[in-house]
Scaffold this motif. Structure first.
Motif, short mmCIF file in Angstrom:
data_model
loop_
_atom_site.label_atom_id
_atom_site.label_comp_id
_atom_site.label_asym_id
_atom_site.label_seq_id
_atom_site.Cartn_x
_atom_site.Cartn_y
_atom_site.Cartn_z
N PRO A 161 0.69 -1.30 0.00
CA PRO A 161 0.09 0.05 0.26
C PRO A 161 0.99 1.17 0.06
O PRO A 161 0.44 2.37 -0.61
CB PRO A 161 -0.77 0.00 1.17
CG PRO A 161 -0.87 -1.54 1.69
CD PRO A 161 0.36 -2.06 1.12
N MET A 162 2.06 1.23 0.50
CA MET A 162 2.88 2.63 0.48
C MET A 162 3.63 2.89 -0.80
O MET A 162 3.76 3.80 -1.16
CB MET A 162 3.87 2.20 1.63
CG MET A 162 4.82 3.52 1.83
SD MET A 162 6.32 2.89 2.72
CE MET A 162 7.25 2.11 1.48
N ILE A 163 4.29 1.55 -1.19
CA ILE A 163 4.96 1.94 -2.31
C ILE A 163 4.20 2.02 -3.81
O ILE A 163 4.44 2.94 -4.65
CB ILE A 163 5.66 0.62 -2.63
CG1 ILE A 163 7.08 1.35 -2.43
CG2 ILE A 163 5.48 -0.24 -3.95
CD1 ILE A 163 8.25 0.20 -2.01
N VAL B 273 7.55 -5.89 -8.91
CA VAL B 273 8.71 -6.58 -9.20
C VAL B 273 9.86 -5.77 -8.41
O VAL B 273 10.76 -6.58 -8.07
CB VAL B 273 9.12 -6.51 -10.70
CG1 VAL B 273 10.33 -7.03 -11.11
CG2 VAL B 273 7.86 -7.10 -11.41
N LEU B 274 9.76 -4.60 -8.19
CA LEU B 274 10.63 -3.88 -7.47
C LEU B 274 10.80 -4.33 -5.98
O LEU B 274 12.04 -4.63 -5.50
CB LEU B 274 10.50 -2.18 -7.49
CG LEU B 274 11.48 -1.23 -7.08
CD1 LEU B 274 12.52 -1.02 -8.34
CD2 LEU B 274 10.80 -0.02 -6.65
N ILE B 275 9.62 -4.43 -5.47
CA ILE B 275 9.70 -4.90 -4.08
C ILE B 275 10.40 -6.36 -3.88
O ILE B 275 11.09 -6.77 -3.08
CB ILE B 275 8.34 -5.03 -3.28
CG1 ILE B 275 7.71 -3.64 -3.61
CG2 ILE B 275 8.50 -5.15 -1.88
CD1 ILE B 275 6.13 -3.58 -2.92
N VAL B 276 9.89 -7.10 -5.01
CA VAL B 276 10.27 -8.62 -4.78
C VAL B 276 11.76 -8.68 -4.85
O VAL B 276 12.48 -9.36 -3.95
CB VAL B 276 9.94 -9.27 -6.22
CG1 VAL B 276 10.72 -10.60 -6.28
CG2 VAL B 276 8.52 -9.52 -6.05
N PHE B 277 12.55 -7.56 -5.79
CA PHE B 277 14.02 -7.69 -5.69
C PHE B 277 14.75 -6.92 -4.84
O PHE B 277 15.86 -7.40 -4.40
CB PHE B 277 14.50 -7.64 -7.35
CG PHE B 277 14.21 -8.33 -8.04
CD1 PHE B 277 15.07 -9.47 -8.19
CD2 PHE B 277 13.31 -8.23 -9.18
CE1 PHE B 277 14.87 -10.63 -9.18
CE2 PHE B 277 13.03 -9.42 -10.16
CZ PHE B 277 14.02 -10.46 -10.06
N PHE B 278 14.18 -5.67 -4.20
CA PHE B 278 14.86 -4.97 -3.45
C PHE B 278 14.17 -4.61 -2.22
O PHE B 278 14.29 -3.57 -1.49
CB PHE B 278 14.92 -3.46 -4.37
CG PHE B 278 15.83 -3.54 -5.43
CD1 PHE B 278 17.26 -3.77 -5.41
CD2 PHE B 278 15.26 -3.57 -6.85
CE1 PHE B 278 17.89 -3.71 -6.58
CE2 PHE B 278 15.84 -3.67 -7.78
CZ PHE B 278 17.40 -3.72 -7.69
N GLN B 279 13.39 -5.74 -1.45
CA GLN B 279 12.82 -5.37 -0.41
C GLN B 279 13.82 -5.08 0.76
O GLN B 279 13.60 -4.08 1.56
CB GLN B 279 12.22 -6.72 -0.12
CG GLN B 279 11.37 -6.57 1.37
CD GLN B 279 10.66 -7.80 1.88
OE1 GLN B 279 10.43 -8.89 0.97
NE2 GLN B 279 10.37 -7.99 3.09
N ARG B 280 15.10 -5.65 0.98
CA ARG B 280 15.82 -5.51 1.89
C ARG B 280 16.41 -4.04 1.86
O ARG B 280 16.36 -3.18 2.89
CB ARG B 280 17.13 -6.37 1.86
CG ARG B 280 18.01 -6.28 2.78
CD ARG B 280 19.14 -7.17 2.80
NE ARG B 280 18.88 -8.54 2.59
CZ ARG B 280 18.76 -9.29 3.52
NH1 ARG B 280 19.10 -8.75 4.77
NH2 ARG B 280 18.37 -10.56 3.40
N GLN B 281 16.78 -3.56 0.48
CA GLN B 281 17.29 -2.22 0.42
C GLN B 281 16.12 -1.21 0.76
O GLN B 281 16.37 -0.04 1.27
CB GLN B 281 17.74 -1.79 -0.94
CG GLN B 281 18.87 -2.22 -1.29
CD GLN B 281 18.88 -3.94 -1.88
OE1 GLN B 281 17.80 -4.64 -1.54
NE2 GLN B 281 20.01 -4.39 -2.16
N ILE B 282 14.92 -1.24 0.34
CA ILE B 282 13.87 -0.37 0.66
C ILE B 282 13.58 -0.36 1.96
O ILE B 282 13.22 0.91 2.88
CB ILE B 282 12.45 -0.90 0.09
CG1 ILE B 282 12.48 -0.58 -1.50
CG2 ILE B 282 11.15 0.06 0.64
CD1 ILE B 282 11.25 -1.48 -2.08
N VAL B 283 13.55 -1.49 2.75
CA VAL B 283 13.46 -1.33 4.42
C VAL B 283 14.73 -0.51 5.00
O VAL B 283 14.53 0.25 5.93
CB VAL B 283 13.19 -2.74 4.83
CG1 VAL B 283 13.29 -2.90 6.52
CG2 VAL B 283 12.04 -3.67 4.39
N SER B 284 15.86 -0.78 4.62
CA SER B 284 17.06 -0.20 5.05
C SER B 284 17.02 1.18 4.81
O SER B 284 17.21 2.13 5.61
CB SER B 284 18.36 -0.64 4.54
OG SER B 284 18.40 -0.48 3.34
#
Lengths: 342, 293
Positions: A161-163, B273-284
């Motif tokens: 939801p955020m992204i 797709v972006l979240i699938v690949f970069f979840q760790r970077q987004i969180v950090s």
């Protein structure tokens, strides 16, 4: 780092910000003092068998020529700020003297576009922000207790939801609450009222927008709190337990104090972001029932004839609003900075 | 995990698991529903009779002969030229991210390494700029851009997006550079490098995790933008988000809503797709500013 080297490193970035953020603010200020030219009128006399009658018509060519020669319009001073579409001093005074009681006065103010937008913007900012923080903390505490292998997928889903693009997210919600959409139809069935529509009444539209705001911003608070929870030392929690603290007391007196700096951070970001609420209102087609300061500017610029002066005046007042909102933060940071230097 | 502090009563486990499940449903269901519905006809996705129709595709089967239809996608991408908007988005977003990062790395590095008071003030200024609602800035651009014939071009939008991105990019990269030890580039300078050489040969090789994370957020900002792209781009240069808003103006014709639904799903797919690949970077990245103060 020497001043000269610093300057060369920062120059491109600084130039971009001065040209496209600082100068536009100046440009907004200048534009807000001007107003579009009135149409050029010409008086002609049409003479018939029964004498001559003067008639007034618009000289299209002269109007266009004048507007092209002076695109800024004519100087209007601060009058744009005080007219009916902005601060509306005259109307407010009339409402004040003509109203009986606060409720009536408030009702009359809400008929003025600027006050209506301001009321919604402030309500949105100050209702959504605390809910985001509370819900985010609750999710973070709950997710923290999950088995390790479930945490990754949970965070993945929570980020959605955020992204997602705000306009897209609000459109998705808009289709679902349609009278023929899944939420709208289910609500009608549950209440047994086939006229119930979340889009029709102002109160329900406001509620929908608040819920959208909470839905789309909570993941941010969740992630920040979740990361913060990883830094709470286990020994302190254990010591509290040995001293006889209940689970709730441990959360209240150990975990939450650790979260306090994060709350300030989330508060700052959320106040900034919620104050410019914009896409959600466009996506939910809610302009009739709810408008924000950003929406006022957008519709001024989007009209058949763009009203630059009016949009600029609203922009200036929005910028002043942002400044007021940020002042406490800036003062606080300034104090911290000085304390660090001493 | 077996320490006393982490043991929980079973009632609490049930309660908190239930809460997480409820949240996951609220977070994910709208997307799954819209994805599923985008392969149906309007009569099913907006079913007057029964919303279960959207699941079974009753009207879709009647109208097209199968339970799924790609008509919405075909209409949006081919008939309405959504592919052009997608292409424009690709160009605008790519250049915005590359230019933002280039300027931001230089500026962020300088801010992290300068101990003077003005560096602090610049950061504060950037914070104020970050808070400016984008539409107020757009109302400042519009008239000058019309006058100077700059309105409508992708280049203009890219430059504006880069500038609007700068405050955020500077803050984020500044905090990443603070984490790279000062000794690293200073020892290179003792060995005879100039400041720029030290940056080029010592800092650039170790800065990529921070740059990738910041790049992700620049990407999101440019990709999700509506205020700038809707107001500053001419019709043929429009990116996806304003194009979707444009579909809504023509929803009175039967079927056009489904074009918008298909376009919305198409625009969400890259983010997924972006979240699938970069979840760790987004969180950090989300926590970079917060946890370190």
């Amino acid at each position: 780092m020497p001043h000269r080297t610093f300057l060369w490193f920062i120059l491109p970035s600084l130039l971009a910000m001065i040209l496209f953020i600082a100068l536009p603010i100046g440009s907004v200020l200048v534009q807000s003092l001007y107003v579009e030219h009135e149409q050029v009128l010409i008086e002609t006399e049409t003479c018939g068998p029964f004498g001559c009658t003067p008639s007034v018509s618009v000289d299209q060519n002269a109007t266009r020529a004048l507007r092209e020669a002076q695109p800024l319009g004519r100087f209007n001073g601060l009058r744009t700020y005080t007219d009916r579409n902005h601060l509306a001093f005259a109307e407010v005074a009339a409402a004040w003297s003509g109203s009986d009681g606060w409720v009536d006065f408030g009702g009359r103010l809400m008929n003025l576009p600027f006050y209506k937008a301001l009321a919604f913007t402030l309500a949105y900012t100050f209702i959504v922000t605390p809910f985001v923080i509370i819900l985010g903390l609750a999710i973070a505490l709950a997710v923290n207790g999950l088995p390790r292998m479930l945490k990754g997928p949970t965070i993945f889903v929570s980020l959605l939801p955020m992204i997602v693009t705000p306009l897209v997210g609000s459109l998705i919600l808009f289709w679902m609450i349609d009278a023929d959409g899944i939420i709208g139809a289910t609500l009608q069935r549950l209440t047994g009222n086939s006229d119930l529509s979340l889009k029709a009444s102002p109160a329900l539209t406001w509620l929908t927008l608040f819920l959208y705001g909470i839905w789309s911003s909570s993941p941010f608070a969740f992630i920040v709190f979740y990361a913060g929870l990883q830094t709470v030392p286990g020994e302190t929690l254990e010591a509290a337990q040995i001293d006889g603290a209940t689970r709730w007391q441990r959360v209240r007196y150990v975990t939450i104090p650790y979260m306090a700096p994060l709350v300030v951070f989330i508060l700052l970001i959320q106040l900034m972001d919620n104050f410019r609420v914009f896409e959600a209102i466009v996506g939910l087609s809610a302009q009739a029932n709810a408008s924000s300061l950003s929406i006022l500017i957008y519709s001024d610029l989007r009209g058949d004839v763009a009203q630059f002066g009016s949009a600029a005046a609203t922009s200036m007042m929005t910028i002043i609003g942002v400044a007021i909102l940020l002042t406490p933060v800036l003062i606080r940071t300034w104090r911290d900075f000085n304390r660090k230097r001493v | 995990m077996s320490s006393v502090a982490h043991r929980r009563s079973s009632a609490l486990i049930v309660l908190s698991t239930g809460f997480v499940v409820l949240w996951l449903v609220i977070a994910a269901f709208p997307f799954l529903w819209t994805l599923w519905g985008s392969f149906k006809v309007q009569g099913d996705f907006f079913s007057r009779a029964d919303w279960m129709n959207a699941i079974w595709g009753t009207r879709t089967a009647v109208e097209t002969g199968g339970p799924f239809t790609g008509a919405g996608y075909e209409g949006a991408w081919i008939e309405k030229g959504f592919w052009r908007a997608a292409l424009n988005t690709l160009i605008v977003v790519f250049f915005t991210v590359v230019i933002s990062l280039t300027l931001g790395t230089l500026g962020g590095y300088a801010l992290a390494r300068s101990g003077y008071r003005y560096a602090f003030w610049l950061l504060m200024l950037a914070l104020v700029f970050r808070a400016m609602p984008h539409i107020t800035l757009v109302s400042g651009y519009l008239l000058p851009f019309f006058e100077w014939n700059l309105w409508g071009y992708k280049t203009t939008a890219i430059i504006v997006l880069v500038a609007i991105n700068q405050p955020f990019t500077l803050w984020m990269l500044h905090s990443f550079f603070l984490n790279i030890p000062k000794d690293l580039d200073e020892s290179a300078m003792v060995d005879g490098c100039t400041r720029f050489q030290a940056f080029r040969h010592v800092i650039i090789p170790v800065m990529w995790p921070g740059v990738v994370t910041t790049g992700l957020f620049s990407f999101l900002l440019a990709y999700n933008d509506f205020a700038v792209t809707a107001m500053l781009l001419s019709r043929e240069n429009q990116t996806m988000v304003p194009a979707i808003a444009g579909f809504l103006g023509s929803t009175f014709e039967e079927g056009n809503v489904m074009f918008a639904v298909a376009a919305v799903v198409s625009a969400t797919a890259p983010l997924f797709v972006l979240i699938v690949f970069f979840q760790r970077q987004i969180v950090s990245g989300l926590t970079a500013g917060a946890v370190k103060g």
